[in-house]
Design an enzyme around this catalytic site. Sequence first.
Site, PDB file in Angstrom:
ATOM      1  N   SER A 135       0.826  -1.203   0.000  1.00 53.96           N
ATOM      2  CA  SER A 135       0.000   0.000   0.000  1.00 53.96           C
ATOM      3  C   SER A 135       0.862   1.255   0.000  1.00 53.96           C
ATOM      4  O   SER A 135       1.656   1.469  -0.913  1.00 53.96           O
ATOM      5  CB  SER A 135      -0.962  -0.046   1.189  1.00 53.96           C
ATOM      6  OG  SER A 135      -2.008   0.858   1.004  1.00 53.96           O
ATOM      7  N   ASP A 161      -2.065   6.227  -4.021  1.00 56.51           N
ATOM      8  CA  ASP A 161      -0.942   5.491  -3.440  1.00 56.51           C
ATOM      9  C   ASP A 161      -0.578   4.327  -4.374  1.00 56.51           C
ATOM     10  O   ASP A 161      -1.231   4.131  -5.403  1.00 56.51           O
ATOM     11  CB  ASP A 161      -1.291   5.034  -2.017  1.00 56.51           C
ATOM     12  CG  ASP A 161      -2.419   4.021  -1.958  1.00 56.51           C
ATOM     13  OD1 ASP A 161      -3.206   3.950  -2.925  1.00 56.51           O
ATOM     14  OD2 ASP A 161      -2.529   3.296  -0.959  1.00 56.51           O
ATOM     15  N   ASP A 202      -1.018   1.134  -4.582  1.00 56.51           N
ATOM     16  CA  ASP A 202      -1.987   0.103  -4.982  1.00 56.51           C
ATOM     17  C   ASP A 202      -3.360   0.673  -5.310  1.00 56.51           C
ATOM     18  O   ASP A 202      -4.304  -0.063  -5.564  1.00 56.51           O
ATOM     19  CB  ASP A 202      -2.094  -0.998  -3.921  1.00 56.51           C
ATOM     20  CG  ASP A 202      -2.765  -0.525  -2.638  1.00 56.51           C
ATOM     21  OD1 ASP A 202      -2.558   0.644  -2.260  1.00 56.51           O
ATOM     22  OD2 ASP A 202      -3.475  -1.334  -1.999  1.00 56.51           O
ATOM     23  N   ASP A 252      -5.815   2.371  -3.740  1.00 57.88           N
ATOM     24  CA  ASP A 252      -7.035   2.332  -2.929  1.00 57.88           C
ATOM     25  C   ASP A 252      -7.194   3.596  -2.089  1.00 57.88           C
ATOM     26  O   ASP A 252      -8.195   3.752  -1.390  1.00 57.88           O
ATOM     27  CB  ASP A 252      -7.104   1.068  -2.060  1.00 57.88           C
ATOM     28  CG  ASP A 252      -5.987   0.955  -1.034  1.00 57.88           C
ATOM     29  OD1 ASP A 252      -5.118   1.849  -0.996  1.00 57.88           O
ATOM     30  OD2 ASP A 252      -5.984  -0.029  -0.270  1.00 57.88           O
TER      31      ASP A 252
END
Length: 462
Positions: free
Chosen positions: A106, A250, A252, A254
């Site tokens: 993340s 970010d 990833d 999300d």
Amino acid sequence: MTLIKSISGIRGTIGGRPGDNLTPIDAVKFAAAYGIWLKEYSQKEQLKVVIGRDARLSGEMIQNLVVSTLVGLGIDVIDLGLSTTPTVEIAVPLEKADGGIILTASHNPKQWNALKLLNEKGEFLDARQGQKILEIAEREDFDFAEVDDLGTITKNDAYIDIHIDEVLNLSLVEADTIRNAKFKVVVDGVNSTGGIAIPKLLEALGVEVIELYCDPTGHFPHNPEPLKEHLTDICQLVVQEKADFGIVVDPDVDRLAFISDEGEMFGEEYTLVACADYVLGKTKGNTVSNLSSSRALRDVTQKHGGVYEAAAVGEVNVVIKMKENKAIIGGEGNGGIIYPESHYGRDSLVGTALFLMLMAERGGTVTELRAGYPSYFMSKKKIELTPDLDVDGILKAMEEKYKDEDISTIDGVKIDFPENWVHLRKSNTEPIIRIYTEAKSQSEADMLAERIISEIKEVAGI
């Protein structure tokens, strides 16, 4: 220790010794534990798991290890390659798969990676399921398949495009409305997979895109957490290019943050507020965020005649509360938008489309939009305690001290005062109490935090 095992998965830094860091041995062990659990959980003869990763440098190595481990257990793998967390989440049910693994740490820096684990709905596992996997990994109770029963690997790199089509087909997204607004937007994809997905989505919606750090090399050009101090480049470029606004995700994809036309942070807390404002203006309904998120969502929800509820911190807790509350939108104050019409996961592509619709229909600038929302300011502090202190006892004493106020104890202690709030949470990994406050001014939020810290020290006798 830089290997963190939790009910939501395993994360750690690459290299070093097994058990202390996320080494190849640890990646194999936890992938195997997930596969063994999935066999017990699904009770099916042949299993299928979707795998995708962000662009971080260790991603391909970890992916090869995880995929090969699952194949060794006799599980078929759908390999999405470079992908996003929400893309893997939507792929699991579309593929009629039994689970999914996202390889991403993340917003953590490049030396980190992680295995995030999904169920057959493409949603994160609950605490009981996560605990079971940790126990299997600890016992190393693995039984691998014989040679004739090995799993297969199917590569499918079309899912970001499929994800974009899913967003375009949402009932509240009208591509022509966005096209007609003729937006110009700067995108910071932090050299990960958001640099693939977000520009593609914007181009499909007729938005002029200026790309900044959108080459998915995994060499993050700045700290990948989308906070103000890390985003000076995009703030300057939005003004320089006279863009309507900026989009930051970010690694990833999300978490979603916006930059105003004046090069200022819109505020991660207000990503959800703005998207909810648009959705609630079209569809009556309820909302959910976590206890540490801004009160502004409650205010906007009540303005539209809905009911707001707060969940314990953690995406899985927000999703559970959303289902209970029949929420039509929810998420977390870190820029995570969960829109159930799409799926129960934080999704920056969905959030981007909803925000574009709001701006296209309302007109004006992003600066003006932000000025129209209730203005709150947050302070996030922590107090370090000696290991021998009873943290639960301290929190109980604070709860008792403020028993006449509006209190929630579903996750630490949250005290809602009429004009502000404080949320006290203990860390699971170190002897600290996190102290989040929110008020109508930054100085008021900071002062409330300092007052609470003094009271905790008094209670603890330190």
